[in-house]
Design a protein around this motif. Structure first.
Motif, PDB file in Angstrom:
ATOM      1  N   LEU A  13      38.897  42.486  40.365  1.00  0.00           N
ATOM      2  CA  LEU A  13      40.172  42.003  40.901  1.00  0.00           C
ATOM      3  C   LEU A  13      40.942  41.194  39.858  1.00  0.00           C
ATOM      4  O   LEU A  13      42.150  41.377  39.707  1.00  0.00           O
ATOM      5  CB  LEU A  13      39.940  41.172  42.170  1.00  0.00           C
ATOM      6  CG  LEU A  13      39.437  41.991  43.375  1.00  0.00           C
ATOM      7  CD1 LEU A  13      38.977  41.081  44.508  1.00  0.00           C
ATOM      8  CD2 LEU A  13      40.507  42.972  43.869  1.00  0.00           C
ATOM      9  N   VAL A  14      40.236  40.344  39.128  1.00  0.00           N
ATOM     10  CA  VAL A  14      40.948  39.559  38.120  1.00  0.00           C
ATOM     11  C   VAL A  14      41.424  40.435  36.953  1.00  0.00           C
ATOM     12  O   VAL A  14      42.341  40.087  36.247  1.00  0.00           O
ATOM     13  CB  VAL A  14      40.142  38.338  37.593  1.00  0.00           C
ATOM     14  CG1 VAL A  14      39.777  37.391  38.718  1.00  0.00           C
ATOM     15  CG2 VAL A  14      38.886  38.780  36.851  1.00  0.00           C
ATOM     16  N   ARG A  15      40.820  41.591  36.822  1.00  0.00           N
ATOM     17  CA  ARG A  15      41.262  42.537  35.793  1.00  0.00           C
ATOM     18  C   ARG A  15      42.278  43.544  36.336  1.00  0.00           C
ATOM     19  O   ARG A  15      42.623  44.519  35.678  1.00  0.00           O
ATOM     20  CB  ARG A  15      40.067  43.341  35.274  1.00  0.00           C
ATOM     21  CG  ARG A  15      39.117  42.547  34.418  1.00  0.00           C
ATOM     22  CD  ARG A  15      37.827  43.335  34.223  1.00  0.00           C
ATOM     23  NE  ARG A  15      36.875  42.579  33.432  1.00  0.00           N
ATOM     24  CZ  ARG A  15      36.612  42.826  32.147  1.00  0.00           C
ATOM     25  NH1 ARG A  15      37.178  43.824  31.531  1.00  0.00           N
ATOM     26  NH2 ARG A  15      35.743  42.088  31.489  1.00  0.00           N
ATOM     27  N   GLY A  16      42.675  43.347  37.596  1.00  0.00           N
ATOM     28  CA  GLY A  16      43.646  44.254  38.202  1.00  0.00           C
ATOM     29  C   GLY A  16      43.037  45.549  38.725  1.00  0.00           C
ATOM     30  O   GLY A  16      43.747  46.519  38.976  1.00  0.00           O
ATOM     31  N   GLU A  17      41.720  45.571  38.883  1.00  0.00           N
ATOM     32  CA  GLU A  17      41.064  46.763  39.429  1.00  0.00           C
ATOM     33  C   GLU A  17      40.794  46.542  40.915  1.00  0.00           C
ATOM     34  O   GLU A  17      40.131  45.581  41.294  1.00  0.00           O
ATOM     35  CB  GLU A  17      39.725  47.015  38.707  1.00  0.00           C
ATOM     36  CG  GLU A  17      39.872  47.246  37.224  1.00  0.00           C
ATOM     37  CD  GLU A  17      38.516  47.205  36.506  1.00  0.00           C
ATOM     38  OE1 GLU A  17      37.475  47.261  37.167  1.00  0.00           O
ATOM     39  OE2 GLU A  17      38.535  47.104  35.271  1.00  0.00           O
ATOM     40  N   LYS A  18      41.324  47.435  41.709  1.00  0.00           N
ATOM     41  CA  LYS A  18      41.138  47.286  43.152  1.00  0.00           C
ATOM     42  C   LYS A  18      39.701  47.583  43.555  1.00  0.00           C
ATOM     43  O   LYS A  18      38.999  48.335  42.879  1.00  0.00           O
ATOM     44  CB  LYS A  18      42.092  48.212  43.891  1.00  0.00           C
ATOM     45  CG  LYS A  18      43.552  47.817  43.669  1.00  0.00           C
ATOM     46  CD  LYS A  18      44.480  48.766  44.366  1.00  0.00           C
ATOM     47  CE  LYS A  18      45.918  48.384  44.054  1.00  0.00           C
ATOM     48  NZ  LYS A  18      46.862  49.368  44.556  1.00  0.00           N
TER      49      LYS A  18
ATOM     50  N   TYR B 138      43.907  38.728  47.890  1.00  0.00           N
ATOM     51  CA  TYR B 138      43.655  40.101  47.447  1.00  0.00           C
ATOM     52  C   TYR B 138      43.642  41.063  48.636  1.00  0.00           C
ATOM     53  O   TYR B 138      44.108  42.187  48.538  1.00  0.00           O
ATOM     54  CB  TYR B 138      42.323  40.199  46.690  1.00  0.00           C
ATOM     55  CG  TYR B 138      42.316  39.453  45.383  1.00  0.00           C
ATOM     56  CD1 TYR B 138      43.006  39.946  44.277  1.00  0.00           C
ATOM     57  CD2 TYR B 138      41.628  38.257  45.248  1.00  0.00           C
ATOM     58  CE1 TYR B 138      42.998  39.268  43.070  1.00  0.00           C
ATOM     59  CE2 TYR B 138      41.614  37.563  44.042  1.00  0.00           C
ATOM     60  CZ  TYR B 138      42.301  38.073  42.959  1.00  0.00           C
ATOM     61  OH  TYR B 138      42.297  37.390  41.762  1.00  0.00           O
TER      62      TYR B 138
ATOM     63  N   ARG C  59      47.226  41.520  49.757  1.00  0.00           N
ATOM     64  CA  ARG C  59      47.970  42.406  48.840  1.00  0.00           C
ATOM     65  C   ARG C  59      47.371  43.810  48.784  1.00  0.00           C
ATOM     66  O   ARG C  59      47.796  44.640  47.984  1.00  0.00           O
ATOM     67  CB  ARG C  59      47.972  41.814  47.421  1.00  0.00           C
ATOM     68  CG  ARG C  59      48.821  40.563  47.281  1.00  0.00           C
ATOM     69  CD  ARG C  59      49.138  40.293  45.815  1.00  0.00           C
ATOM     70  NE  ARG C  59      47.933  40.054  45.020  1.00  0.00           N
ATOM     71  CZ  ARG C  59      47.423  38.843  44.784  1.00  0.00           C
ATOM     72  NH1 ARG C  59      48.012  37.774  45.261  1.00  0.00           N
ATOM     73  NH2 ARG C  59      46.339  38.704  44.052  1.00  0.00           N
TER      74      ARG C  59
ATOM     75  N   GLU D  31      44.591  44.754  47.620  1.00  0.00           N
ATOM     76  CA  GLU D  31      43.875  45.056  46.380  1.00  0.00           C
ATOM     77  C   GLU D  31      42.367  45.079  46.638  1.00  0.00           C
ATOM     78  O   GLU D  31      41.596  45.607  45.848  1.00  0.00           O
ATOM     79  CB  GLU D  31      44.209  44.006  45.309  1.00  0.00           C
ATOM     80  CG  GLU D  31      45.655  44.116  44.843  1.00  0.00           C
ATOM     81  CD  GLU D  31      46.129  42.929  44.032  1.00  0.00           C
ATOM     82  OE1 GLU D  31      47.350  42.776  43.912  1.00  0.00           O
ATOM     83  OE2 GLU D  31      45.299  42.153  43.530  1.00  0.00           O
TER      84      GLU D  31
ATOM     85  N   LYS E 146      38.840  51.015  41.961  1.00  0.00           N
ATOM     86  CA  LYS E 146      38.031  51.275  40.767  1.00  0.00           C
ATOM     87  C   LYS E 146      36.579  50.866  40.979  1.00  0.00           C
ATOM     88  O   LYS E 146      35.695  51.303  40.261  1.00  0.00           O
ATOM     89  CB  LYS E 146      38.583  50.483  39.573  1.00  0.00           C
ATOM     90  CG  LYS E 146      40.029  50.836  39.194  1.00  0.00           C
ATOM     91  CD  LYS E 146      40.081  52.124  38.404  1.00  0.00           C
ATOM     92  CE  LYS E 146      41.473  52.436  37.885  1.00  0.00           C
ATOM     93  NZ  LYS E 146      42.366  52.942  38.954  1.00  0.00           N
TER      94      LYS E 146
END
Ligand SMILES: Nc1ncnc2c1ncn2[C@@H]1O[C@H](COP(=O)(O)OP(=O)(O)O)[C@@H](O)[C@H]1O
Ligand SMILES: [Mg+2]
Length: 240
Positions: A50-55, A82, A85, A87, A128
């Motif tokens: 999540l912090v890397r933008g991977e759902k 998250y 949003r 994610e 991901k």
């Protein structure tokens, strides 16, 4: 030349031991008795994404969404934004196991349907990372052991072919010396296997981690102690 792509596990100290991370797009099994840290490991793996933008998708069997959020919050991870949003999705395994029902004897899960439904969700969300905590319900078949092995093989194969995610599957411990438990996921089927265990260390119980298997990765046979620390989760100590 083909190189194994890596996905950070989110656990300080672990990635370094496995050539940078878990093999991307594969299934990794985390085994351990209750209380050994499987759920925290799973959440940490998702938080890292999540912090890397991977759902990410967390499929729980034993716990509800609030329980999962509460466990994460106790470690300093606020997952609610998250979820809002979209994610991160926290789901219950029951959603995908709708064909379960009837008499216990007939309990059979249509794994094609369960994984097919989950895969459409994964693909729609463009996730991901996926966690099945525990994976047991997805392979549960009240039948002889060979059928369960077939089911497990099928589960991992279907996940590989229908989802681009790196998957973390948790499973209850199987005794090292005895027969494999009926719902134990066979380790040779997965790309990686990590065992969490309590050990006696200087007269005290300590948490430990063994990397039993990691595909295409040079892993030294060793047992690593770890702590569960607020804001950080699992933190490995040095090898013993
Ligand atoms: N917020 C926290 N801070 C420190 N340790 C924690 C925290 N939350 C849970 N733990 C420790 O982690 C253990 C549970 O880990 P968990 O991942 O739920 O195990 P499992 O999923 O293998 O049953 C608890 O027994 C507790 O000792
Ligand atoms: Mg758990």
């Amino acid at each position: 030349m083909i190189q194994t792509e890596r996905v950070s596990s989110g656990i300080p100290g672990l990635d370094r031991l496995i050539e940078g991370g878990l093999p991307k797009g594969r299934s990794i099994l985390v085994t351990g008795e209750p209380g050994t840290g499987k759920t925290i490991f799973s959440l940490q793996f998702l938080v890292e994404g999540l912090v890397r933008g991977e759902k990410g998708i967390y499929v729980a069997a034993d716990e509800g969404t609030v329980d999962v959020l509460e466990q994460a919050a106790s470690l300093g991870w606020d997952l609610e934004p998250y979820v809002e949003r979209k994610e991160l999705a926290i789901l219950n395994a029951g959603t995908y196991l709708s064909s379960v029902g009837g008499a216990a004897k007939e309990r059979q899960i249509d794994i094609h349907k369960a994984i097919g439904d989950l895969a459409s969700f994964v693909n729609r969300l463009e996730a991901k990372r996926l966690v099945l905590d525990p994976a047991g319900p997805f392979v549960m078949l009240r039948d002889i052991a060979t059928r369960i092995q077939d089911q497990t093989r099928l589960l991992i194969k279907l996940m590989r072919t229908s989802m681009p995610t790196t998957n973390l599957l948790t499973s209850y411990a199987v005794p090292r010396t005895g027969e494999r438990g009926l719902h134990g996921i066979e380790e040779y089927l997965v790309a990686g296997a990590i065992v969490l265990e309590m050990i006696w260390q200087d007269g005290q119980l300590a948490r430990s981690l063994i990397i039993e298997k990691m595909r295409c990765t040079d892993v030294k046979p060793a047992q690593y102690e770890f702590d569960i620390v607020k804001q950080q989760g699992i933190v490995l100590q040095t090898a013993r």
